[in-house]
Design a protein around this motif. Structure first.
Motif, PDB file in Angstrom:
ATOM      1  N   VAL A   1       0.839  -1.198   0.000  1.00  0.00           N
ATOM      2  CA  VAL A   1       0.000   0.000   0.000  1.00  0.00           C
ATOM      3  C   VAL A   1       0.877   1.252   0.000  1.00  0.00           C
ATOM      4  O   VAL A   1       0.575   2.224  -0.698  1.00  0.00           O
ATOM      5  N   ILE A   2       1.961   1.217   0.768  1.00  0.00           N
ATOM      6  CA  ILE A   2       2.888   2.349   0.782  1.00  0.00           C
ATOM      7  C   ILE A   2       3.424   2.611  -0.622  1.00  0.00           C
ATOM      8  O   ILE A   2       3.461   3.764  -1.090  1.00  0.00           O
ATOM      9  N   ASP A   3       3.846   1.557  -1.311  1.00  0.00           N
ATOM     10  CA  ASP A   3       4.358   1.709  -2.681  1.00  0.00           C
ATOM     11  C   ASP A   3       3.313   2.378  -3.574  1.00  0.00           C
ATOM     12  O   ASP A   3       3.630   3.282  -4.362  1.00  0.00           O
ATOM     13  N   TYR A   4       2.080   1.929  -3.437  1.00  0.00           N
ATOM     14  CA  TYR A   4       1.010   2.491  -4.266  1.00  0.00           C
ATOM     15  C   TYR A   4       0.803   3.978  -3.968  1.00  0.00           C
ATOM     16  O   TYR A   4       0.707   4.812  -4.883  1.00  0.00           O
ATOM     17  N   LEU A   5       0.753   4.326  -2.694  1.00  0.00           N
ATOM     18  CA  LEU A   5       0.504   5.717  -2.326  1.00  0.00           C
ATOM     19  C   LEU A   5       1.652   6.628  -2.744  1.00  0.00           C
ATOM     20  O   LEU A   5       1.424   7.767  -3.170  1.00  0.00           O
ATOM     21  N   LEU A   6       2.877   6.130  -2.655  1.00  0.00           N
ATOM     22  CA  LEU A   6       4.016   6.945  -3.101  1.00  0.00           C
ATOM     23  C   LEU A   6       3.959   7.184  -4.605  1.00  0.00           C
ATOM     24  O   LEU A   6       4.346   8.252  -5.092  1.00  0.00           O
ATOM     25  N   ARG A   7       3.471   6.189  -5.357  1.00  0.00           N
ATOM     26  CA  ARG A   7       3.302   6.394  -6.806  1.00  0.00           C
ATOM     27  C   ARG A   7       2.194   7.405  -7.093  1.00  0.00           C
ATOM     28  O   ARG A   7       2.267   8.164  -8.066  1.00  0.00           O
TER      29      ARG A   7
END
Length: 556
Positions: free
Chosen positions: A409-415
Motif C-alpha cells: 500500500v505504501i508503494d502504491y501511495l508513493l506512486r
C-alpha cells in the motif's frame, strides 16, 4: 416533536446528532464547545455533556442560555426537563466558590452559605477551612490554594480563582522591530484573541488555550510572555521542541541568546527565559529517589510558567504545580483529552479552558491546509494472519500494526503522490527500519542524534529530501511546513492526542500555494488495530474532518 430537526437529547446527558442533516457542521461546532464527542459512526454522532465540559465552556465565556437554546432549538423530541436542570445546576456551580485576596490574606468566598456549610462538612477539607470569617468567607493558607481547588473540583464545586499572582522577576520582552527582519511579523487576529482571553478576567493569569497544530501556539505563548514582561519558565515535550521555542523567541523578540537558557539532559542553563523538558523534570536515577529537578520551579522568581502540550503533563509536575498557584500558568494544547483521564487536574491546577479555535474554521480562513483523511484497511498477510491467530491478545495489536502487507500500500501511495513531500509515521522501530530499507528513505527515531535529526529536517524543508520516515519522536513540535502527505502505518492504542499531533505535521499552509494535504492511516482489517482506529477517528471527526474508509484490494 419535529422530525426535521437533527438532535436527539437523552436523559443521561448524551446527545445524538444526525450527520446528514444540513445543519450538521454548524451544530458540530456548537456542541463541541460544551459537550464531548464519544462516538462517531457514519449516521449518528454521540456527544456527552459532563460537569467538566460545562465548566470549561463557562470559563471560556459561553453563557448558559447559549447552551440550552442550542439544544432546545434543534431537538427532535424536545429536551428532557431533567437535562436542562442538570445543565443549569452544573454550569452555575462554576463561580459559586471564588478565591481572592483581601489585603494580604487569601480567602475562599461565596454568596451561597449553604454551599459553605456543605463543603466544610467534608473531612478531607476540614483542615483547610477552619478559619471562618463570617458566613461568606474563609481565610485559607496560600500553600493550600492548589490542593483546595483540586479537591473541590473533584467534589463538584469548581473554584473560580480570582486571587492575585506574583509579578515575578521583571523582564522587558520587546517584539523585534519589523524593519530589522526579512519577513515582518505580526500576530494574526485569532492569536491576539487567544492572548487577550488568557488575561481577560480582572485577575487573569491561569488557563488553557486550545488551538490546532500549525495555528502558532508557540507564537501565542511568546506574546503572552511579552505581555507579562517577566521571567518565564517554559515546559515542553522534547529537546527538539526546546530548540524550536528558543529559535522562535530569538527571531521574534529583542531578547538575546544569553537571556534564553535550555534545561535538558545535556544542558542546565537557567536564564530569565528557561526552556525545559518534562522528561528532565521527572528524571530520577532510582524509583525511590526524589525528583530533584523539580527544584527548577523555585530557581528564579518566575512570573509565568508555560506548559506546552499540557495534555502530556506528568503526574509529578501536577504535584509541583499545586504548590505554585501564585505564579501565572498558561497551558497550550491541540486537545484537552488526556490518556490518563486527568483532565480535571489540568482544569483545577493549570487553569480552565479560556479559548479554543476549531480546526476547520482556521482551514476556511486559509491559516491551515485543507486535509483529506482516509483510512485504508489492509488484510493481514498470510504469514501475519497465522501468527495473529496463535498469539495472545496483548501481542495481536502489534502484529496487526506491523502487517507486512502494508508495504504494498505504501508503494502504491508513493506512486500516487510522486512529487509531494511525504512523511511515513509509525510506532514500531523494526517496522520503520523495514520501510526505510524498502524505500531507501532515511529514518528518524529516538536513537538518532539531535544534530542529525535537524540535518534531515532541514533537507526535507528545502525539498532536497522528498520522503522521510519518522517514529513517535516526530509527534511533537516538529516544524515541517511543506509536508503534504502523511502515511500513518501504526500507532498507540486508540490515542486521540497522538492523532492530533500526527495530523498536525501536514496542517501548515504550503509555500508553493497548493494548500491541500492528505492524511492516510493504514489499518489491518478485522483486527484489534481496526477496533482502536475507531477511537482515534473520533478526534478527526470532532474537528470536523470527513473521514473516508476504503479497503485495499490491489488498489485504493
Amino acid at each position: 416533536m419535529d422530525p426535521s430537526k437533527p438532535l436527539i437529547i437523552q436523559s443521561d446527558l448524551s446527545i445524538l446528532l444526525e450527520t446528514h442533516h444540513p445543519e450538521f457542521e454548524m451544530l458540530q461546532g456548537k456542541l463541541a464547545r460544551f459537550a464531548d464527542l464519544v462516538k462517531s459512526p457514519e449516521h449518528l454522532h454521540t456527544y456527552r455533556i459532563t460537569p467538566l465540559s460545562l465548566w470549561n465552556a463557562a470559563a471560556a465565556g459561553m453563557a448558559l442560555e447559549d447552551m440550552t437554546s442550542c439544544l432546545q432549538q434543534h431537538a427532535k423530541f424536545g429536551v428532557p426537563p431533567a437535562v436542562l436542570t442538570l445543565i443549569r445546576k452544573y454550569t452555575k456551580r462554576y463561580g459559586i466558590l471564588r478565591m481572592l485576596h483581601v489585603g494580604n490574606e487569601l480567602f475562599l468566598v461565596s454568596d451561597d452559605t449553604v454551599v459553605f456549610k456543605e463543603i466544610s462538612a467534608y473531612d478531607s477539607l476540614s483542615k483547610y477551612l477552619s478559619d471562618t470569617r463570617g458566613e461568606r468567607a474563609i481565610a485559607i493558607s496560600p500553600s493550600h490554594r492548589g490542593i483546595l481547588k483540586q479537591e473541590l473540583t473533584k467534589l463538584g464545586y469548581p473554584v473560580e480563582d480570582l486571587a492575585a499572582y506574583r509579578s515575578g522577576e521583571f523582564l522587558d520582552i520587546p517584539w523585534r522591530d519589523d524593519d530589522t527582519t526579512d519577513e515582518p511579523f505580526q500576530l494574526r487576529e485569532y492569536q491576539k484573541q487567544a492572548v487577550d482571553a488568557f488575561g481577560r478576567v480582572d485577575h487573569g493569569g491561569s488557563g488553557v488555550l486550545v488551538l490546532p497544530c500549525g495555528a502558532g501556539k508557540t507564537v501565542i505563548g511568546i506574546a503572552a510572555m511579552a505581555k507579562a514582561s517577566c521571567a518565564t519558565l517554559i515546559l515542553t515535550s522534547n529537546v527538539t521542541s526546546v530548540k524550536q521555542w528558543k529559535r522562535e523567541i530569538l527571531s521574534k523578540t529583542g531578547l538575546t541568546s544569553d537571556q534564553v537558557g535550555e534545561y535538558s539532559g545535556t544542558s542546565k542553563d537557567i536564564k530569565p527565559i528557561t526552556i525545559a523538558t518534562y522528561q528532565i523534570l521527572t528524571h530520577r536515577a532510582k524509583k525511590e529517589d526524589e525528583f530533584s529537578h523539580l527544584r527548577l520551579f523555585s530557581e528564579r522568581e518566575w512570573g509565568l510558567i508555560i506548559y506546552d502540550e499540557v495534555h502530556l503533563l506528568p503526574a509529578p509536575v501536577f504535584r509541583a504545580t499545586a504548590d505554585i498557584q501564585a505564579t501565572r500558568r498558561l497551558g497550550l494544547t491541540a486537545t484537552l483529552i488526556r490518556e490518563d483521564g486527568l483532565e480535571s487536574d489540568v482544569f483545577s491546577l493549570v487553569g480552565p479552558k479560556k479559548y479554543d479555535m476549531a480546526w476547520k474554521q482556521l482551514e476556511t480562513m486559509g491559516w491551515l491546509a485543507k486535509v483529506t483523511c482516509q483510512e485504508v484497511r489492509v488484510p493481514l498477510s498470510l504469514q501475519d494472519r497465522d501468527m495473529y491467530s496463535a498469539s495472545e491478545a496483548r501481542h495481536q495489536f502489534r502484529i496487526a500494526g506491523e502487517n507486512v502487507a502494508k508495504l504494498e500500500v505504501i508503494d502504491y501511495l508513493l506512486r500516487q503522490h510522486p512529487d509531494e513531500p511525504t512523511l511515513i509515521i509509525g510506532q514500531y522501530i523494526d517496522q520503520l527500519e523495514q520501510i526505510s530499507a524498502h524505500t531507501g528513505a532515511p529514518m528518524i527515531c529516538g536513537n538518532v542524534p539531535h544534530e542529525h535529526r535537524e540535518e534531515l529536517y532541514e533537507l526535507f524543508k528545502k525539498g532536497l529530501l522528498p520522503l522521510l520516515i519518522v517514529s513517535k519522536v516526530a509527534n511533537f513540535a516538529v516544524d515541517l511546513p511543506d509536508a503534504a502527505i502523511a502515511i500513518q502505518v501504526s500507532g498507540s492504542y486508540g490515542s486521540r492526542q497522538e492523532e492530533a499531533q500526527r495530523l498536525g505535521r501536514i496542517l501548515r499552509p504550503k509555500r508553493n500555494g497548493d494548500n491541500t494535504a492528505v492524511f492516510y492511516s493504514l489499518v489491518s482489517s478485522d483486527t484489534k488495530e481496526q477496533d482502536f482506529a475507531m477511537k482515534r477517528q473520533l478526534f478527526l471527526v470532532e474537528q470536523g474532518y470527513q473521514y473516508e474508509i476504503t479497503s485495499w484490494q490491489q488498489e485504493v
